[in-house]
Design a protein around this motif. Structure first.
Motif, PDB file in Angstrom:
ATOM      1  N   ALA A 120      28.467  21.379  12.074  1.00  0.00           N
ATOM      2  CA  ALA A 120      28.818  22.432  11.316  1.00  0.00           C
ATOM      3  C   ALA A 120      28.657  23.764  12.084  1.00  0.00           C
ATOM      4  O   ALA A 120      29.630  24.623  11.813  1.00  0.00           O
ATOM      5  N   SER A 121      28.439  24.069  13.310  1.00  0.00           N
ATOM      6  CA  SER A 121      28.779  25.054  14.103  1.00  0.00           C
ATOM      7  C   SER A 121      30.137  25.065  14.412  1.00  0.00           C
ATOM      8  O   SER A 121      30.816  26.044  14.346  1.00  0.00           O
ATOM      9  N   THR A 123      32.668  23.280  12.891  1.00  0.00           N
ATOM     10  CA  THR A 123      33.603  23.481  11.554  1.00  0.00           C
ATOM     11  C   THR A 123      33.535  24.867  11.282  1.00  0.00           C
ATOM     12  O   THR A 123      34.671  25.551  10.933  1.00  0.00           O
ATOM     13  N   GLY A 124      32.521  25.867  11.286  1.00  0.00           N
ATOM     14  CA  GLY A 124      32.507  27.106  10.981  1.00  0.00           C
ATOM     15  C   GLY A 124      33.463  27.887  11.809  1.00  0.00           C
ATOM     16  O   GLY A 124      34.428  28.753  11.401  1.00  0.00           O
ATOM     17  N   VAL A 158      28.543  18.666   3.753  1.00  0.00           N
ATOM     18  CA  VAL A 158      27.598  19.742   4.068  1.00  0.00           C
ATOM     19  C   VAL A 158      28.132  20.703   5.066  1.00  0.00           C
ATOM     20  O   VAL A 158      28.296  20.253   6.287  1.00  0.00           O
ATOM     21  N   ARG A 159      28.731  21.676   4.544  1.00  0.00           N
ATOM     22  CA  ARG A 159      29.221  22.843   5.325  1.00  0.00           C
ATOM     23  C   ARG A 159      30.421  22.245   6.252  1.00  0.00           C
ATOM     24  O   ARG A 159      30.733  22.451   7.729  1.00  0.00           O
ATOM     25  N   ALA A 175      21.314  18.727   2.910  1.00  0.00           N
ATOM     26  CA  ALA A 175      21.661  18.335   4.096  1.00  0.00           C
ATOM     27  C   ALA A 175      21.002  16.909   4.530  1.00  0.00           C
ATOM     28  O   ALA A 175      21.388  16.491   5.659  1.00  0.00           O
TER      29      ALA A 175
END
Length: 271
Positions: A120-121, A123-124, A158-159, A175
Motif C-alpha cells: 500500500a505504501s 501504490t500510494g 484495500v488501498r 484490511a
C-alpha cells in the motif's frame, strides 16, 4: 534516508534475512513438490525446464543464499541479506521506470496480514506520481482450491492492493484477507481488464500466485518470496518474472516499513 547498511542491519534484526523462521524442512519439501509439478507450489507457473530437486537447491542457493548442501536437512533456513539488498535495488529501479512512464500497475498479495502495508505504501506513491493503480473485478467471486477443498472467495482491494476474503467475513475495504498461493485471483483480474478493453498493467507487483500467474500470462511481474517459494525464482530464471526479492514473507507487518521507505527512496518516489 535509510542507508543500505542500516537496512541490512534491520533485515538481520527482524529476521527478514539471515537465519529466518522458515525451516530447512519446509524449503526442501517445497523443492520436492515443485520438482513433482505439484500445483500447490507451482503458483500458476508452467516451467519450461525440467527442474529436479538438485537444480532447485542450486538455484535457491544462488538467488537466496540458502545452503547448497543437500545433506543439510534441518534447522532454520538462511537468506543472504546482500542478495535481498541487490534485489530490492532492482525492484525499486523497475518502480522508478513505471513511475516515470506513468504506466498502469496492478498490485496483489496472498499475504495480506503481513505485506498489505508494504504494498500500500508503493501504490500510494505510484498513484501520486500519476500511475493508474488498477482495481479490476472488485467483488467478483473466485473459486480457489485449498487443502479443505474448493472454497469461494471474493476479490477485494484495500488501498489499491488486491486480496481475497471469504464472502461476508468482513466488509469490503477492510484490511483482513485470506492467505493464498492461488494464481486464480490475478487471472480473474487480468481477464476482466482484457474483456473491458484495458488498460492492461505494464507491471504486476505482489507475491505468490499474483506474480507467477501474471508472469505465466506474459505480463511483467516483480515480487517478494521466501525460501519455500521456489516458483518465483524459477520464473525469474526462465524469464517470466523480472525481479524476485528473497526475504521472510511472514514476519510482523511493521517490520516491512523500513523496506518500503528504502524502496521508495531508491525509486525516487515520495511516501
Amino acid at each position: 534516508m535509510l542507508s543500505a547498511g542500516a537496512l541490512r542491519a534491520h533485515l538481520l534484526a527482524a529476521r527478514l534475512a539471515g537465519p529466518v523462521a522458515t525451516s530447512r524442512e519446509e524449503s526442501l519439501r517445497s523443492y520436492r513438490l515443485f520438482a513433482a509439478r505439484d500445483p500447490r507450489v507451482l503458483l500458476g507457473l508452467d516451467p519450461d525446464w525440467g527442474w529436479d530437486e538438485g537444480d532447485l537447491l542450486r538455484l535457491m542457493a544462488d538467488k537466496c543464499g540458502v545452503s547448497a548442501d543437500p545433506g543439510h536437512v534441518t534447522g532454520p533456513d538462511v537468506i543472504d541479506p546482500e542478495r535481498t539488498l541487490a534485489a530490492l535495488e532492482a525492484f525499486a529501479g523497475r518502480l522508478r521506470q513505471v513511475a516515470q512512464a506513468r504506466a498502469p500497475v496492478l498490485f496483489g498479495t496472498g499475504h495480506p496480514h503481513r505485506l498489505l502495508g508494504f504494498y500500500a505504501s508503493l501504490t500510494g506513491a505510484l498513484s501520486a506520481a500519476g500511475c493508474d493503480v488498477l482495481t479490476p473485478a472488485q467483488g467478483r467471486a473466485v473459486d480457489v482450491s485449498t487443502r479443505f477443498g474448493v472454497r469461494e472467495y471474493t476479490l477485494d482491494y484495500v488501498r489499491g492492493v488486491a486480496l481475497v476474503r471469504e464472502p461476508g467475513s468482513r466488509p469490503p475495504g477492510s484490511a483482513t484477507g485470506a492467505h493464498t498461493h492461488s494464481p486464480l485471483p490475478v487471472r480473474v483480474a487480468l481477464g476482466t481488464l482484457a474483456d473491458a478493453g484495458g488498460p492492461l498493467p505494464e507491471l504486476v507487483v505482489g507475491d505468490h500466485g499474483w506474480v507467477c500467474g501474471a508472469g505465466q500470462l506474459g505480463f511483467e511481474a516483480i515480487g517478494l518470496a521466501d525460501t519455500d517459494d521456489p516458483a518465483l525464482f524459477v520464473g525469474e530464471a526462465e524469464g517470466r518474472v523480472s525481479v524476485t526479492v528473497p526475504l521472510d514473507d511472514g514476519v510482523r507487518s511493521d517490520y516491512y516499513r523500513p523496506l518500503a521507505r528504502y524502496v521508495l527512496n531508491r525509486a525516487s518516489l515520495s511516501a
